[in-house]
Design a protein around this motif. Sequence first.
Motif, PDB file in Angstrom:
ATOM      1  N   LEU A  31      -4.756 -23.085 -34.632  1.00 31.54           N
ATOM      2  CA  LEU A  31      -4.678 -22.824 -36.072  1.00 31.54           C
ATOM      3  C   LEU A  31      -3.521 -21.891 -36.400  1.00 31.54           C
ATOM      4  N   ASP A  32      -3.335 -20.857 -35.577  1.00 31.21           N
ATOM      5  CA  ASP A  32      -2.225 -19.931 -35.794  1.00 31.21           C
ATOM      6  C   ASP A  32      -0.887 -20.649 -35.693  1.00 31.21           C
ATOM      7  N   VAL A  33      -0.757 -21.512 -34.707  1.00 33.12           N
ATOM      8  CA  VAL A  33       0.493 -22.252 -34.515  1.00 33.12           C
ATOM      9  C   VAL A  33       0.731 -23.210 -35.680  1.00 33.12           C
ATOM     10  N   MET A  34      -0.323 -23.902 -36.095  1.00 33.18           N
ATOM     11  CA  MET A  34      -0.187 -24.834 -37.221  1.00 33.18           C
ATOM     12  C   MET A  34       0.208 -24.092 -38.496  1.00 33.18           C
ATOM     13  N   ASP A  35      -0.403 -22.937 -38.745  1.00 38.21           N
ATOM     14  CA  ASP A  35      -0.055 -22.134 -39.927  1.00 38.21           C
ATOM     15  C   ASP A  35       1.406 -21.691 -39.870  1.00 38.21           C
ATOM     16  N   ILE A  40       7.199 -22.478 -41.604  1.00 39.61           N
ATOM     17  CA  ILE A  40       8.589 -22.849 -41.331  1.00 39.61           C
ATOM     18  C   ILE A  40       8.993 -24.041 -42.189  1.00 39.61           C
ATOM     19  N   GLU A  41       8.123 -25.035 -42.242  1.00 41.66           N
ATOM     20  CA  GLU A  41       8.424 -26.242 -43.012  1.00 41.66           C
ATOM     21  C   GLU A  41       8.540 -25.952 -44.508  1.00 41.66           C
ATOM     22  N   ALA A  42       7.814 -24.950 -44.981  1.00 41.89           N
ATOM     23  CA  ALA A  42       7.832 -24.613 -46.405  1.00 41.89           C
ATOM     24  C   ALA A  42       8.956 -23.646 -46.774  1.00 41.89           C
ATOM     25  N   ALA A  43       9.608 -23.073 -45.774  1.00 39.72           N
ATOM     26  CA  ALA A  43      10.651 -22.076 -46.032  1.00 39.72           C
ATOM     27  C   ALA A  43      11.819 -22.688 -46.788  1.00 39.72           C
ATOM     28  N   LEU A  44      12.302 -21.943 -47.761  1.00 46.25           N
ATOM     29  CA  LEU A  44      13.411 -22.413 -48.590  1.00 46.25           C
ATOM     30  C   LEU A  44      14.667 -21.559 -48.445  1.00 46.25           C
ATOM     31  N   GLN A  82      -2.980 -16.670 -22.121  1.00 47.39           N
ATOM     32  CA  GLN A  82      -1.847 -15.994 -22.754  1.00 47.39           C
ATOM     33  C   GLN A  82      -0.524 -16.696 -22.420  1.00 47.39           C
ATOM     34  N   CYS A  83      -0.419 -17.233 -21.231  1.00 47.97           N
ATOM     35  CA  CYS A  83       0.790 -17.961 -20.847  1.00 47.97           C
ATOM     36  C   CYS A  83       0.955 -19.205 -21.719  1.00 47.97           C
ATOM     37  N   ILE A  84      -0.137 -19.894 -21.981  1.00 45.67           N
ATOM     38  CA  ILE A  84      -0.092 -21.074 -22.852  1.00 45.67           C
ATOM     39  C   ILE A  84       0.275 -20.651 -24.273  1.00 45.67           C
ATOM     40  N   ARG A  85      -0.316 -19.561 -24.755  1.00 43.73           N
ATOM     41  CA  ARG A  85       0.036 -19.048 -26.093  1.00 43.73           C
ATOM     42  C   ARG A  85       1.529 -18.731 -26.171  1.00 43.73           C
ATOM     43  N   LEU A  86       2.042 -18.102 -25.126  1.00 44.71           N
ATOM     44  CA  LEU A  86       3.450 -17.736 -25.105  1.00 44.71           C
ATOM     45  C   LEU A  86       4.347 -18.969 -25.172  1.00 44.71           C
ATOM     46  N   LYS A  87       3.941 -20.039 -24.525  1.00 41.29           N
ATOM     47  CA  LYS A  87       4.714 -21.284 -24.607  1.00 41.29           C
ATOM     48  C   LYS A  87       4.787 -21.772 -26.054  1.00 41.29           C
ATOM     49  N   TYR A  88       3.680 -21.693 -26.770  1.00 38.48           N
ATOM     50  CA  TYR A  88       3.670 -22.098 -28.183  1.00 38.48           C
ATOM     51  C   TYR A  88       4.601 -21.215 -29.013  1.00 38.48           C
ATOM     52  N   TRP A  89       4.505 -19.899 -28.818  1.00 39.53           N
ATOM     53  CA  TRP A  89       5.326 -18.985 -29.617  1.00 39.53           C
ATOM     54  C   TRP A  89       6.814 -19.153 -29.313  1.00 39.53           C
TER      55      TRP A  89
END
Length: 104
Positions: A31-35, A40-44, A82-89
């Motif tokens: 959910l954090d990654v999707m948000d 990013i997609e909404a950034a103007l 945490q390693c998987i989270r870091l890959k996402y970030w």
Amino acid sequence: MRAQYLLLHTYSIDVTSEDNSANTTDPETLLDVMDAQESIEAALSEAEIDTLKTENAARIQETVEKMGRAFENGDVENARRQCIRLKYWRSLQEGLDDWEVGKE
């Protein structure tokens, strides 16, 4: 990444495997990654992206610290998580770095 190497060679955990059944991601992270991706997609503007970069840098730092503590405490499952989270970030950081106005 050094953590991936440690997990693989010390604990036989391959977080780079395409077989995601061994590397499930917790729903909160997804959910954090999707948000973050939606932001990013909404950034103007470049200013919005700069803010998102700052937020993501903080997420990366927090995750690295949590992963370090997990390794120090021998908490292999948390280190894996945490390693998987870091890959996402880090992937999100690449998206932020590649952002251009109007680019899809």
